[in-house]
Motif scaffolding. Structure first.
Motif, short mmCIF file in Angstrom:
data_model
loop_
_atom_site.label_atom_id
_atom_site.label_comp_id
_atom_site.label_asym_id
_atom_site.label_seq_id
_atom_site.Cartn_x
_atom_site.Cartn_y
_atom_site.Cartn_z
N ASN A 90 -1.64 15.61 -6.25
CA ASN A 90 -1.56 16.51 -4.81
C ASN A 90 -1.65 17.69 -5.11
O ASN A 90 -1.27 18.62 -4.32
N HIS A 91 -2.32 18.19 -6.22
CA HIS A 91 -2.88 19.65 -6.62
C HIS A 91 -1.45 20.54 -6.76
O HIS A 91 -1.66 21.78 -6.27
N GLY A 92 -0.59 20.06 -7.10
CA GLY A 92 0.77 20.75 -7.27
C GLY A 92 1.45 20.93 -5.97
O GLY A 92 2.56 21.55 -6.03
N ARG A 93 1.07 20.38 -4.81
CA ARG A 93 1.64 20.83 -3.33
C ARG A 93 3.30 20.54 -3.47
O ARG A 93 3.56 19.56 -3.89
N THR A 94 4.07 21.46 -3.04
CA THR A 94 5.35 21.11 -3.03
C THR A 94 6.08 21.13 -1.45
O THR A 94 7.21 21.01 -1.47
N ASP A 95 5.01 21.54 -0.72
CA ASP A 95 5.49 21.41 0.98
C ASP A 95 5.39 20.27 1.78
O ASP A 95 5.80 20.21 2.88
N VAL A 96 4.77 19.23 0.89
CA VAL A 96 4.85 17.52 1.67
C VAL A 96 4.95 16.80 0.40
O VAL A 96 4.35 16.92 -0.40
N SER A 97 5.60 15.74 0.85
CA SER A 97 5.51 14.55 -0.13
C SER A 97 4.61 13.69 0.01
O SER A 97 4.14 13.47 0.94
N CYS A 98 4.18 12.97 -1.13
CA CYS A 98 3.48 11.95 -1.13
C CYS A 98 3.87 10.71 -1.71
O CYS A 98 3.16 9.67 -2.23
N TRP A 99 5.07 10.53 -1.90
CA TRP A 99 5.84 9.44 -2.50
C TRP A 99 7.08 9.31 -1.91
O TRP A 99 7.98 10.22 -1.62
N GLY A 100 7.41 8.00 -1.32
CA GLY A 100 8.90 7.64 -0.77
C GLY A 100 9.28 6.42 -1.04
O GLY A 100 8.76 5.50 -1.95
N GLY A 101 10.41 6.02 -0.26
CA GLY A 101 11.19 4.93 -0.37
C GLY A 101 10.42 3.62 -0.25
O GLY A 101 10.74 2.64 -1.04
N LEU A 102 9.77 3.35 0.85
CA LEU A 102 9.07 2.26 0.82
C LEU A 102 7.92 1.89 -0.22
O LEU A 102 7.72 0.77 -0.51
N LEU A 103 7.29 2.68 -0.72
CA LEU A 103 6.36 2.73 -1.85
C LEU A 103 7.00 2.48 -2.94
O LEU A 103 6.72 1.61 -3.79
N ALA A 104 8.26 3.00 -2.97
CA ALA A 104 9.11 2.67 -4.29
C ALA A 104 9.54 0.91 -4.14
O ALA A 104 9.47 0.47 -5.27
N GLU A 105 9.94 0.69 -3.24
CA GLU A 105 10.11 -0.72 -2.88
C GLU A 105 9.16 -1.61 -3.31
O GLU A 105 9.48 -2.43 -4.04
N ALA A 106 7.84 -1.42 -2.97
CA ALA A 106 6.78 -2.10 -3.26
C ALA A 106 6.57 -2.03 -4.57
O ALA A 106 5.98 -3.22 -5.23
N SER A 107 6.58 -1.07 -5.29
CA SER A 107 6.52 -0.91 -6.65
C SER A 107 7.10 -1.59 -7.59
O SER A 107 6.57 -2.10 -8.51
N ILE A 108 8.68 -1.67 -7.16
CA ILE A 108 9.39 -2.52 -7.84
C ILE A 108 8.91 -3.97 -7.96
O ILE A 108 9.13 -4.74 -8.85
#
Length: 227
Positions: A90-108
């Protein structure tokens, strides 16, 4: 691995990485004149574990068109294999997230070993509760939805200035994140194992009373290795 004539399989390479640490791998890359260690990206909570696996890349970009779209990284996560590590540029951007809890659930559910974001993430507590390793530049509550989208998947990306491709390897721990290009993996891992053994002997020498100035002299750190 020394003197081996058979290339390591991905599973073997990952197993070796998990016996090492990021410092030893970074030192091996330095000795071989190869890039790999990145700066500014760290674990989102204190960790004493080593994350290692094969890279799967995602490139993020600002949303430029109207209407609904697939959420960033969902396609990759849905098709990921065990021990894959999602790496989002995400080109180092820290003003907006690109990973969250639902993606984490699916990843597990898919057996993904962890996530590295060159940018910001959110829902950190959810990833931690799930036991999904998460490395990023920062955490922010701002959602990706309506702001950024997935531009590409499994294409070469830049992570803090290091060129990274899908199916390269990565190791991350409390010290940071280090990538290893797939074509260099065997010699990097072999040298990293030698470095670990050498430093263990050096530590023992210090414990035995040898002068640390002698133990840590540059002459004790050769730039080339011999079989």
């Amino acid at each position: 691995m020394a003197g081996s004539q058979v290339a390591l399989s991905p599973a073997q390479a990952i197993a070796v990485l998990r016996t090492l640490d990021s410092c030893a791998v970074s030192d091996a890359l330095d000795t071989l004149g190869l890039p790999g260690a990145v700066t500014g990206i760290s674990a989102m909570w204190p960790t004493d574990t080593v994350m290692a696996g094969r890279v799967r890349t995602v490139t993020a970009a600002p949303k430029s068109s109207g209407g609904p779209s697939d959420h960033i990284a969902t396609a990759l996560v849905a098709g990921a294999e065990r021990d894959d590590i999602v790496v989002i540029d995400n080109h180092g951007r820290t003003d907006v997230s690109c990973w969250g809890g639902l993606l984490a659930e699916a990843s597990i559910q898919r057996g993904i070993a962890g996530v590295i974001v060159d940018g910001a993430c959110r829902d950190v507590q959810e990833s931690q509760a799930l036991g999904l390793n998460l490395y990023a530049r920062a955490a922010v509550p701002v959602s990706a939805r309506g702001r950024i989208v997935q531009q590409a998947m499994d294409e070469r990306i830049q992570v803090a200035g290091v060129s990274v491709a899908s199916f390269d390897y990565v190791i991350a721990d409390v010290n940071g994140v280090v990538f290893v290009a797939a074509q260099h993996a065997e010699r990097v891992l072999e040298l990293a194992q030698r470095i670990v053994a050498r430093e263990a002997a050096m530590a023992q020498a210090v414990r035995s009373g040898r002068d640390v100035r002698e133990v840590m002299h540059d002459s004790q750190f050769p730039t080339v290795t011999a079989e």
